[in-house]
Each structure stands twice: as C-alpha cells, then as structure tokens.
Design an enzyme around this catalytic site. Structure first.
Site, short mmCIF file in Angstrom:
data_model
loop_
_atom_site.label_atom_id
_atom_site.label_comp_id
_atom_site.label_asym_id
_atom_site.label_seq_id
_atom_site.Cartn_x
_atom_site.Cartn_y
_atom_site.Cartn_z
N ASP A 8 1.72 25.36 -18.17
CA ASP A 8 3.00 25.67 -17.54
C ASP A 8 2.81 25.61 -16.03
O ASP A 8 1.69 25.73 -15.52
CB ASP A 8 3.49 27.06 -17.95
CG ASP A 8 4.89 27.35 -17.41
OD1 ASP A 8 5.75 26.46 -17.49
OD2 ASP A 8 5.13 28.46 -16.89
N CYS A 71 6.45 24.29 -20.93
CA CYS A 71 7.26 24.30 -19.71
C CYS A 71 8.42 23.35 -19.96
O CYS A 71 8.20 22.17 -20.25
CB CYS A 71 6.43 23.83 -18.52
SG CYS A 71 7.36 23.57 -16.99
#
Length: 274
Positions: A8, A71
């Site tokens: 992420d 993400c």
C-alpha cells in the site's frame, strides 16, 4: 522463503492485511508501505504506475511470487499495466493481484435496489475502475461514486477520532445520496476508510449496508490459492509477518499498530524516490 507480498502507499492496506492474515494465518507475509511518497490518491496515472512498479520489483527481489496491491489507487491506476506489460517479461510464475475486482465480483450479493455507492479517493473515482468492473459482472447495477479527498489525510495524520472529520463525512455522504436516493449499499473503496466506519454509519440512511474490502479480499485470495494449488504449494508457511516502510520507522510503527490491531515492528528500506 516465498512470502506473500502486500503493498500500500501507506497504512490503509494494513486493514486488508489484517483480514488476510486472519483468514490465512499459515503463510509468511511481507508488508510494504510507501509512506515517503504517500498519498497516491491525487497523483497521475503515470506516477502511480512508476511508484507501484518499483515496489512490485522490490517484492520480487525479496522472493515474493505473489503480490497483493492492497491499495485502491494502485489497483486502479497501475495493476492492469503491470499485469499486461511488465509481468510477461518477469516470468509467468509471478502474480500481482488487486482489490477492485474481488470487490466488484461480490457487490451484487449485497444490493436489492441494484443501486450502489462507491466512496474512494479522487484517483480511484476518476479512473472509473469500479464502474467498469461492476458493470462487467452486473450490467444491471447502477454505480454512483463520490470522491472523499480529505478522509485519508485525516486518517494518516491520526485525526480521524476528532469530531472535525464528521463535517466532511456528512458532506460527502450527502453528495453521494444526492445522486440517487435508492442507494442501498455503499462500498468503502479505500482501505483507509474502515477506521472511519463507525462515524460513517452515523450519517448513512437507515437500512443501507456499508461494505469494507478486507474480508472480501481475504476470501478472494483464499479461493485464488485453492484454484492455483501449484502457487499455494510454493508459498512459505512459517506464519511470519514482516513490515517495511520507505519513511520513518517510528511513525510507521505508531500508526500501523492502530490499523493492524496489534503491535507492529518495522524496518526501513530505500527506494529510488522521485
């Protein structure tokens, strides 16, 4: 060792990691937060692709054969290009998966009105990825999107417990439901947003379902590994969890512990920061 890589731009992917580790505790995991260049939400497609690809290469250099882009912005702006352009040159045994497709695959199970709201960063919303993916699986579902550009900064700065964030949550939800009053399901299309879940529920109309991605992605990964036993067999199973950040270790550990739900100890790595 062949761990699963989880990526992420910051801390939000830890909510997905927590769900995955709870579902599949036997595997080894590496988590990387590219905090030095976060947030990705307002960056261009080209920049997000370059940053994400650098991090994917790092995971591969650590022995990861499977990387999860936990993400939404990276999944929206970089995943397809990496899968189609870069992976063929890196070896067919390497896999990079995202969080958008798993969410789109199951959203139809939650909605009765066939009217769905999506809350995300500016980058995720502008990409149109959720509209496209949901339409592929459920052509009858109407998708309404709302960008929430200030939510991630509130969360990243640790201010999400302050009442000041309520003003922006209420405002963004009002704008979402102004698009369609029959929305009965709202998807949190940013892995940071589960930390605001209780506050978001306060401003949802009665009977509206709020869906977080962590359990969905965890179930999808478990199913993926069942369907690819050769990949599952190659993964190391020591139950180890190792955390890395491109920025301050102390800051990462402080914030990550809140996202992950248990104490986190991290290591710093240096990437070619642009």
């Amino acid at each position: 060792m062949c761990p699963i890589g989880i990526f992420d731009s910051g801390y939000g992917g830890l909510t997905v990691f927590r769900a995955i580790a709870g579902k599949l505790p036997q595997y080894d995991y590496l988590y990387l937060g590219d905090n030095a260049r976060a947030p990705y939400g307002n960056r261009s497609f080209e920049t997000v692709y370059e940053y994400t690809l650098e991090c994917v290469h790092w995971f591969f250099s650590q022995g990861c054969e499977l990387v999860i882009l936990a993400c939404n912005t990276a999944s929206a702006k970089a995943l397809r290009t990496i899968q189609q352009k870069d992976l063929p040159a890196l070896g067919s045994q390497k896999r990079v998966l995202g969080v958008i497709r798993p969410s789109a695959e199951v959203i139809g199970r939650f909605t009765k009105t066939r009217s769905v709201g999506v809350l995300g960063t500016k980058g995720t919303v502008s990409s149109g990825s959720y509209v496209t993916e949901i339409r592929n699986f459920y052509p009858d579902i109407r998708v309404y999107q709302q960008a929430c550009p200030l939510w991630v900064p509130f969360i990243e700065n640790g201010d999400y417990r302050n009442d000041g964030v309520d003003y922006y949550i209420q405002k963004d939800l009002e704008q979402l439901f102004a698009q369609a009053t029959d929305i009965d399901t709202v998807l949190l299309a940013c892995t940071h947003y589960p930390l605001l879940e209780d506050r978001i529920r306060k401003y949802l109309p009665a009977g509206v379902s709020l869906i977080a991605q962590g359990p969905i992605v965890a179930d999808s990964l478990a199913d993926y590994l069942r369907r690819h036993p050769e990949l599952a067999a190659s993964l190391s199973t020591g139950g180890r969890k190792t955390f890395f950040t491109t920025d301050s270790v102390a800051d990462f550990e402080e914030h990550a512990t809140q996202f992950f739900g248990e104490e986190v100890k991290a290591q710093h790595i240096h990437l070619e920061l642009k």
